[in-house]
Enzyme design. Structure first.
Site, PDB file in Angstrom:
ATOM      1  N   LYS A 111      27.033  -4.193  -0.263  1.00  0.00           N
ATOM      2  CA  LYS A 111      28.499  -4.036  -0.400  1.00  0.00           C
ATOM      3  C   LYS A 111      29.073  -3.206   0.745  1.00  0.00           C
ATOM      4  O   LYS A 111      30.225  -2.795   0.701  1.00  0.00           O
ATOM      5  CB  LYS A 111      28.821  -3.358  -1.739  1.00  0.00           C
ATOM      6  CG  LYS A 111      28.296  -4.112  -2.949  1.00  0.00           C
ATOM      7  CD  LYS A 111      28.493  -3.283  -4.218  1.00  0.00           C
ATOM      8  CE  LYS A 111      27.637  -3.841  -5.342  1.00  0.00           C
ATOM      9  NZ  LYS A 111      27.530  -2.897  -6.476  1.00  0.00           N
ATOM     10  N   HIS A 159       3.909   5.813  11.771  1.00  0.00           N
ATOM     11  CA  HIS A 159       3.543   5.651  10.358  1.00  0.00           C
ATOM     12  C   HIS A 159       2.560   6.808  10.086  1.00  0.00           C
ATOM     13  O   HIS A 159       1.348   6.612   9.999  1.00  0.00           O
ATOM     14  CB  HIS A 159       2.889   4.286  10.169  1.00  0.00           C
ATOM     15  CG  HIS A 159       2.718   3.837   8.749  1.00  0.00           C
ATOM     16  ND1 HIS A 159       2.935   4.666   7.656  1.00  0.00           N
ATOM     17  CD2 HIS A 159       2.328   2.630   8.230  1.00  0.00           C
ATOM     18  CE1 HIS A 159       2.691   3.975   6.554  1.00  0.00           C
ATOM     19  NE2 HIS A 159       2.327   2.756   6.865  1.00  0.00           N
ATOM     20  N   ARG A 196      11.019   3.980   4.482  1.00  0.00           N
ATOM     21  CA  ARG A 196      10.505   2.934   5.394  1.00  0.00           C
ATOM     22  C   ARG A 196      11.695   2.102   5.846  1.00  0.00           C
ATOM     23  O   ARG A 196      12.500   1.638   5.024  1.00  0.00           O
ATOM     24  CB  ARG A 196       9.477   2.035   4.714  1.00  0.00           C
ATOM     25  CG  ARG A 196       9.138   0.828   5.579  1.00  0.00           C
ATOM     26  CD  ARG A 196       7.982   0.030   5.072  1.00  0.00           C
ATOM     27  NE  ARG A 196       6.718   0.711   5.315  1.00  0.00           N
ATOM     28  CZ  ARG A 196       5.524   0.146   5.165  1.00  0.00           C
ATOM     29  NH1 ARG A 196       5.439  -1.108   4.775  1.00  0.00           N
ATOM     30  NH2 ARG A 196       4.423   0.823   5.403  1.00  0.00           N
ATOM     31  N   ARG A 238       0.821  -1.225   0.000  1.00  0.00           N
ATOM     32  CA  ARG A 238       0.000   0.000   0.000  1.00  0.00           C
ATOM     33  C   ARG A 238       0.850   1.268   0.000  1.00  0.00           C
ATOM     34  O   ARG A 238       0.663   2.161  -0.832  1.00  0.00           O
ATOM     35  CB  ARG A 238      -0.918   0.009   1.233  1.00  0.00           C
ATOM     36  CG  ARG A 238      -2.157  -0.831   1.108  1.00  0.00           C
ATOM     37  CD  ARG A 238      -2.557  -1.397   2.463  1.00  0.00           C
ATOM     38  NE  ARG A 238      -1.635  -2.475   2.763  1.00  0.00           N
ATOM     39  CZ  ARG A 238      -1.868  -3.742   2.401  1.00  0.00           C
ATOM     40  NH1 ARG A 238      -2.997  -4.066   1.868  1.00  0.00           N
ATOM     41  NH2 ARG A 238      -0.954  -4.675   2.610  1.00  0.00           N
ATOM     42  N   THR A 239       1.750   1.370   0.968  1.00  0.00           N
ATOM     43  CA  THR A 239       2.439   2.645   1.190  1.00  0.00           C
ATOM     44  C   THR A 239       3.351   2.987   0.013  1.00  0.00           C
ATOM     45  O   THR A 239       3.341   4.110  -0.494  1.00  0.00           O
ATOM     46  CB  THR A 239       3.245   2.582   2.501  1.00  0.00           C
ATOM     47  OG1 THR A 239       2.411   2.045   3.521  1.00  0.00           O
ATOM     48  CG2 THR A 239       3.731   3.958   2.909  1.00  0.00           C
TER      49      THR A 239
HETATM   50  N1   CP Z   1      -0.609  -0.325   5.919  1.00  0.00           N
HETATM   51  C1   CP Z   1       0.604  -0.475   5.363  1.00  0.00           C
HETATM   52  O1   CP Z   1       1.563   0.202   5.744  1.00  0.00           O
HETATM   53  O2   CP Z   1       0.649  -1.401   4.372  1.00  0.00           O
HETATM   54  P1   CP Z   1       1.950  -1.796   3.540  1.00  0.00           P
HETATM   55  O3   CP Z   1       2.892  -2.487   4.485  1.00  0.00           O
HETATM   56  O4   CP Z   1       1.453  -2.693   2.450  1.00  0.00           O
HETATM   57  O5   CP Z   1       2.560  -0.533   3.006  1.00  0.00           O
END
Ligand code: CP
Length: 326
Positions: free
Chosen positions: A102, A152, A124, A74-75
């Site tokens: 590396k 998040h 992320r 999603r993100t």
């Molecule tokens: N909700 C969420 O962060 O989903 P993903 O891990 O698929 O990005």
């Protein structure tokens, strides 16, 4: 100075002087006004793009790098779409095929990508604080796309936007986050955002995943889903994050589903207009049964669409603030 974004067909509201944030690292540090700016900008951009489908050019000439060191469906894809819907170019960095193997450090990796004239980095990482560290070491905007169990922020905002669309206000609503609160960055970002907008927040789950210490943050703690359901306007059902746990927090997944899974029987105890949400990915039959996930109260796929809107807003606001500082 207000910075107005103009497009050939639409005018997007100027970024207000009150928005001074070059980065989006979490909702804890944001004021109520900042959160409302993000929310209203997302609503405006969703409308201006015909429901996140059409293209604008307000980020034309800018480049957004997606830097994902953990998996995402999603993100990652919605940040990428959000950037392209606003006319930006994107760089899709993949940790598994990068030169990290590396020996290159996270900071050197980020500086390398930034040297390709990147305006914003979406990060992320499994380590809490990684986006904060990068924000101190690069000049471009950093947007936290999930840092371990910490925050998040765009997930929190898209959850808030989805409730706002359905109810018109967060003030006075009772919103329960159910499940793995201890390891959930989504829970933390939701708590900071929901509280600032006047919602009553309940965190609910087994005591191994929901400590009484959460009360210090002004939320109600419950270990019984059946007890809280009749009071809830919104249930946000979280996945158990086994990948972050060293020991199993309950005897069996079956027992967890029996005590904390949302199902048809529990729906009968809920308010007629309850909203069923989940940040995803969902584990059908664990935190939610398929009939509830796909049922009339579920807004799970609305959350996904709103992810594009919120991420368009976050990219627009942070990169405009960065430009403003010169
Ligand atoms: N909700 C969420 O962060 O989903 P993903 O891990 O698929 O990005």
């Amino acid at each position: 100075m207000k910075v107005a974004a103009t497009d050939s067909a639409v005018n997007i509201s100027p970024v207000p002087d009150t928005w001074q944030r070059r980065h989006l690292l979490g909702l804890e540090a944001l004021s109520k006004e900042d959160i409302l700016t993000l929310l209203h900008t997302a609503v405006e951009l969703k409308a201006a793009t015909g429901g996140c489908k059409d293209k604008l050019s307000i980020l034309s000439g800018k480049t957004v790098a997606n830097m994902f060191f953990e998996n995402s469906t999603r993100t990652r894809n919605s940040f990428s779409l959000a950037a392209r819907r606003l006319g930006a170019d994107t760089v899709e960095f993949s940790a598994s095929s990068s030169s990290l193997s590396k020996g290159e450090t996270l900071i050197d990796t980020a500086k390398t990508i930034e040297a390709m004239n990147v305006d914003a980095m979406v990060v992320r990482h499994s380590t809490p604080g990684s986006p904060h560290l990068l924000s101190q070491n690069v000049g471009c905007s950093i947007l936290n796309a999930g840092d371990g169990p910490h925050e998040h922020p765009t997930q929190g905002m898209l959850d808030i936007m989805t409730i706002y669309e359905q109810r018109g206000s967060l003030e006075g609503l009772t919103v329960a986050m159910v499940g793995d609160i201890t390891y959930s960055r989504t829970a933390r970002s939701n708590i900071w955002g929901l509280k600032k907008l006047g919602a009553h927040v309940i965190v609910c789950g087994p005591s191994t995943l929901v400590s009484k210490a959460w009360e210090e943050f002004g939320v109600e703690v419950s270990h019984s889903l059946d007890d809280i359901i009749p009071r809830c306007d919104v249930l946000n059902l979280l996945r158990i994050q086994f990948e972050r746990q060293y020991t199993r927090p309950f005897p069996s997944v079956r027992e967890y589903a029996f005590l904390y899974g949302m199902n048809k029987r529990r729906m009968e105890q809920a308010k007629d207009d309850i909203l069923i949400m989940a940040p995803g990915p969902i584990n059908r039959g664990v935190e939610i049964t398929p009939d509830v996930a796909d049922g009339p109260h579920s807004v799970i796929l609305h959350q996904v669409t709103n992810g594009i809107a919120v991420r368009m807003a976050a990219l627009y606001l942070t990169t405009t603030a960065n430009q403003r500082e010169g």
